[in-house]
Design a protein around this motif. Sequence first.
Motif, PDB file in Angstrom:
ATOM      1  N   HIS A  80      39.823  -4.537  12.651  1.00 45.87           N
ATOM      2  CA  HIS A  80      39.251  -3.687  13.688  1.00 45.87           C
ATOM      3  C   HIS A  80      39.787  -2.254  13.630  1.00 45.87           C
ATOM      4  O   HIS A  80      39.582  -1.484  14.564  1.00 45.87           O
ATOM      5  N   ASP A  81      40.462  -1.902  12.543  1.00 43.30           N
ATOM      6  CA  ASP A  81      41.085  -0.583  12.458  1.00 43.30           C
ATOM      7  C   ASP A  81      40.966  -0.043  11.031  1.00 43.30           C
ATOM      8  O   ASP A  81      41.956   0.321  10.406  1.00 43.30           O
ATOM      9  N   ILE A  82      39.735   0.060  10.550  1.00 43.01           N
ATOM     10  CA  ILE A  82      39.521   0.465   9.157  1.00 43.01           C
ATOM     11  C   ILE A  82      40.094   1.852   8.901  1.00 43.01           C
ATOM     12  O   ILE A  82      40.784   2.081   7.897  1.00 43.01           O
ATOM     13  N   ASP A  83      39.822   2.785   9.782  1.00 45.07           N
ATOM     14  CA  ASP A  83      40.324   4.149   9.582  1.00 45.07           C
ATOM     15  C   ASP A  83      41.849   4.173   9.591  1.00 45.07           C
ATOM     16  O   ASP A  83      42.479   4.853   8.772  1.00 45.07           O
ATOM     17  N   GLY A  84      42.437   3.439  10.512  1.00 45.17           N
ATOM     18  CA  GLY A  84      43.899   3.375  10.571  1.00 45.17           C
ATOM     19  C   GLY A  84      44.498   2.723   9.346  1.00 45.17           C
ATOM     20  O   GLY A  84      45.546   3.148   8.846  1.00 45.17           O
ATOM     21  N   ASN A  85      43.850   1.683   8.843  1.00 43.12           N
ATOM     22  CA  ASN A  85      44.341   1.009   7.633  1.00 43.12           C
ATOM     23  C   ASN A  85      44.409   1.975   6.456  1.00 43.12           C
ATOM     24  O   ASN A  85      45.402   2.015   5.722  1.00 43.12           O
ATOM     25  N   ARG A  86      43.367   2.733   6.274  1.00 48.96           N
ATOM     26  CA  ARG A  86      43.330   3.655   5.143  1.00 48.96           C
ATOM     27  C   ARG A  86      44.299   4.817   5.362  1.00 48.96           C
ATOM     28  O   ARG A  86      44.990   5.242   4.418  1.00 48.96           O
ATOM     29  N   ALA A  87      44.358   5.317   6.591  1.00 48.57           N
ATOM     30  CA  ALA A  87      45.244   6.442   6.870  1.00 48.57           C
ATOM     31  C   ALA A  87      46.709   6.069   6.668  1.00 48.57           C
ATOM     32  O   ALA A  87      47.512   6.870   6.186  1.00 48.57           O
ATOM     33  N   ARG A  88      47.082   4.833   7.033  1.00 51.86           N
ATOM     34  CA  ARG A  88      48.473   4.396   6.946  1.00 51.86           C
ATOM     35  C   ARG A  88      48.747   3.585   5.677  1.00 51.86           C
ATOM     36  O   ARG A  88      49.850   3.084   5.497  1.00 51.86           O
ATOM     37  N   ASN A  89      47.727   3.466   4.813  1.00 53.30           N
ATOM     38  CA  ASN A  89      47.906   2.781   3.522  1.00 53.30           C
ATOM     39  C   ASN A  89      48.486   1.386   3.727  1.00 53.30           C
ATOM     40  O   ASN A  89      49.467   0.985   3.090  1.00 53.30           O
ATOM     41  N   ALA A 104      60.357  -2.176  -6.798  1.00 54.16           N
ATOM     42  CA  ALA A 104      58.965  -2.504  -7.114  1.00 54.16           C
ATOM     43  C   ALA A 104      58.142  -2.677  -5.843  1.00 54.16           C
ATOM     44  O   ALA A 104      56.982  -2.238  -5.767  1.00 54.16           O
ATOM     45  N   ILE A 105      58.724  -3.308  -4.826  1.00 53.30           N
ATOM     46  CA  ILE A 105      58.014  -3.490  -3.557  1.00 53.30           C
ATOM     47  C   ILE A 105      57.740  -2.143  -2.906  1.00 53.30           C
ATOM     48  O   ILE A 105      56.627  -1.872  -2.422  1.00 53.30           O
ATOM     49  N   VAL A 106      58.743  -1.277  -2.874  1.00 52.49           N
ATOM     50  CA  VAL A 106      58.582   0.035  -2.250  1.00 52.49           C
ATOM     51  C   VAL A 106      57.529   0.861  -2.982  1.00 52.49           C
ATOM     52  O   VAL A 106      56.718   1.558  -2.359  1.00 52.49           O
ATOM     53  N   GLU A 107      57.518   0.771  -4.319  1.00 49.91           N
ATOM     54  CA  GLU A 107      56.530   1.518  -5.095  1.00 49.91           C
ATOM     55  C   GLU A 107      55.117   1.001  -4.831  1.00 49.91           C
ATOM     56  O   GLU A 107      54.160   1.794  -4.744  1.00 49.91           O
ATOM     57  N   ALA A 127      53.955   2.368  -1.488  1.00 49.84           N
ATOM     58  CA  ALA A 127      53.624   3.792  -1.499  1.00 49.84           C
ATOM     59  C   ALA A 127      52.409   4.123  -2.361  1.00 49.84           C
ATOM     60  O   ALA A 127      51.838   5.205  -2.244  1.00 49.84           O
ATOM     61  N   GLY A 128      52.007   3.202  -3.227  1.00 51.14           N
ATOM     62  CA  GLY A 128      50.966   3.495  -4.195  1.00 51.14           C
ATOM     63  C   GLY A 128      49.570   3.176  -3.705  1.00 51.14           C
ATOM     64  O   GLY A 128      49.313   3.054  -2.511  1.00 51.14           O
ATOM     65  N   ALA A 129      48.652   3.038  -4.677  1.00 55.62           N
ATOM     66  CA  ALA A 129      47.252   2.748  -4.376  1.00 55.62           C
ATOM     67  C   ALA A 129      46.765   1.511  -5.121  1.00 55.62           C
ATOM     68  O   ALA A 129      45.570   1.222  -5.112  1.00 55.62           O
ATOM     69  N   MET A 130      47.673   0.780  -5.757  1.00 53.41           N
ATOM     70  CA  MET A 130      47.286  -0.382  -6.545  1.00 53.41           C
ATOM     71  C   MET A 130      46.712  -1.473  -5.657  1.00 53.41           C
ATOM     72  O   MET A 130      47.099  -1.606  -4.500  1.00 53.41           O
ATOM     73  N   GLY A 161      40.065  -1.815   4.102  1.00 56.99           N
ATOM     74  CA  GLY A 161      41.080  -0.845   3.750  1.00 56.99           C
ATOM     75  C   GLY A 161      42.493  -1.341   3.635  1.00 56.99           C
ATOM     76  O   GLY A 161      43.435  -0.544   3.725  1.00 56.99           O
ATOM     77  N   VAL A 162      42.697  -2.642   3.417  1.00 58.49           N
ATOM     78  CA  VAL A 162      44.043  -3.198   3.244  1.00 58.49           C
ATOM     79  C   VAL A 162      44.174  -3.695   1.809  1.00 58.49           C
ATOM     80  O   VAL A 162      43.334  -4.461   1.330  1.00 58.49           O
ATOM     81  N   ARG A 163      45.235  -3.269   1.134  1.00 56.18           N
ATOM     82  CA  ARG A 163      45.480  -3.671  -0.248  1.00 56.18           C
ATOM     83  C   ARG A 163      46.368  -4.923  -0.298  1.00 56.18           C
ATOM     84  O   ARG A 163      47.050  -5.247   0.675  1.00 56.18           O
ATOM     85  N   ALA A 164      46.369  -5.601  -1.447  1.00 53.45           N
ATOM     86  CA  ALA A 164      47.257  -6.745  -1.672  1.00 53.45           C
ATOM     87  C   ALA A 164      47.679  -6.779  -3.126  1.00 53.45           C
ATOM     88  O   ALA A 164      46.846  -6.652  -4.029  1.00 53.45           O
ATOM     89  N   ASN A 165      48.978  -6.908  -3.337  1.00 55.70           N
ATOM     90  CA  ASN A 165      49.552  -7.026  -4.672  1.00 55.70           C
ATOM     91  C   ASN A 165      50.689  -8.036  -4.629  1.00 55.70           C
ATOM     92  O   ASN A 165      51.106  -8.462  -3.549  1.00 55.70           O
ATOM     93  N   ALA A 166      51.198  -8.377  -5.792  1.00 56.60           N
ATOM     94  CA  ALA A 166      52.356  -9.263  -5.880  1.00 56.60           C
ATOM     95  C   ALA A 166      53.342  -8.731  -6.898  1.00 56.60           C
ATOM     96  O   ALA A 166      52.942  -8.100  -7.884  1.00 56.60           O
ATOM     97  N   VAL A 167      54.605  -8.974  -6.643  1.00 58.37           N
ATOM     98  CA  VAL A 167      55.641  -8.755  -7.656  1.00 58.37           C
ATOM     99  C   VAL A 167      56.063 -10.124  -8.166  1.00 58.37           C
ATOM    100  O   VAL A 167      56.189 -11.077  -7.391  1.00 58.37           O
ATOM    101  N   ALA A 168      56.258 -10.221  -9.482  1.00 56.35           N
ATOM    102  CA  ALA A 168      56.623 -11.490 -10.108  1.00 56.35           C
ATOM    103  C   ALA A 168      57.895 -11.273 -10.919  1.00 56.35           C
ATOM    104  O   ALA A 168      57.852 -11.070 -12.138  1.00 56.35           O
ATOM    105  N   PRO A 169      59.051 -11.294 -10.250  1.00 60.29           N
ATOM    106  CA  PRO A 169      60.301 -11.010 -10.962  1.00 60.29           C
ATOM    107  C   PRO A 169      60.808 -12.203 -11.751  1.00 60.29           C
ATOM    108  O   PRO A 169      60.527 -13.363 -11.425  1.00 60.29           O
TER     109      PRO A 169
END
Length: 246
Positions: A151-160, A227-230, A233-236, A204-212
């Motif tokens: 319910h907050d598409i604009d906020g999701n994109r603005a706050r990444n 890796a989590i912080v990157e 902050a990123g766009a992946m 507007g919500v991203r999802a990734n995983a780190v596999a250490p």
Amino acid sequence: MSTGEPARGDRRVCLLTGAGGTLGDAFCRALYTTYDIVAVCGARIPATPSQHEWFVDPFDPQADVPENESRVFLIRSDLTAPGEVERVIDLALARFGGVDLLVNNAASLRLHPQGLVDGDSAIDDFESQFALNVGVPLRLSARLAQRGWMHDIDGNRARNRNIVNVSSLSGSKVYPGGQAVYAASKAALNHLTRHLAAEFEEFGVRANAVAPDSFPARVPTEKVLQAIVELDAGAMNGGVYSVVAN
């Protein structure tokens, strides 16, 4: 979305599971003045200031003490118990008003050196390992989407806003030592991550995983944390990123 005390300044709000473990503790200790952290833990708690503590300089009681800048909000929970995921999300939203980063770090690792056919321990552990390693990330992601993100598409994109799932190299490689059930759960988490990325992209919500690789034995915990912080902050989106020593 529930409203509560707003996040201080532009700090991001992170909902972190497994906060009492090696990686969760490192996250809280390194980033407690950078993020507002909802730290979900069991018996062990992160070694960082939280809402349970207030520090005073005995020589200057009115002085600002840096430790009080911590915004670590501890919640003790067994996330596999009925209703606990929903309770944690409600508390997080009430405390900070929103969640920008979900780090699904809690995991169950039980090895079965006798293998899958020599004894029943692997079979007996299957449901509990999948419940925590796959079911909890699924429920947290879905409930956060239902109660705020959708319910907050604009906020999701603005706050990444985004999700980082903590997987393992075991999810894509075969290792000895009785890791079959754990590895299968991490493989499932990897593919769940890809589906979350595809489905959540529309709002507007991203999802990734780190596999250490094994940490801190083979990979410094700080490298996994970085890796989590990157990723935050990123766009992946939709990636499963290995974290290895070299």
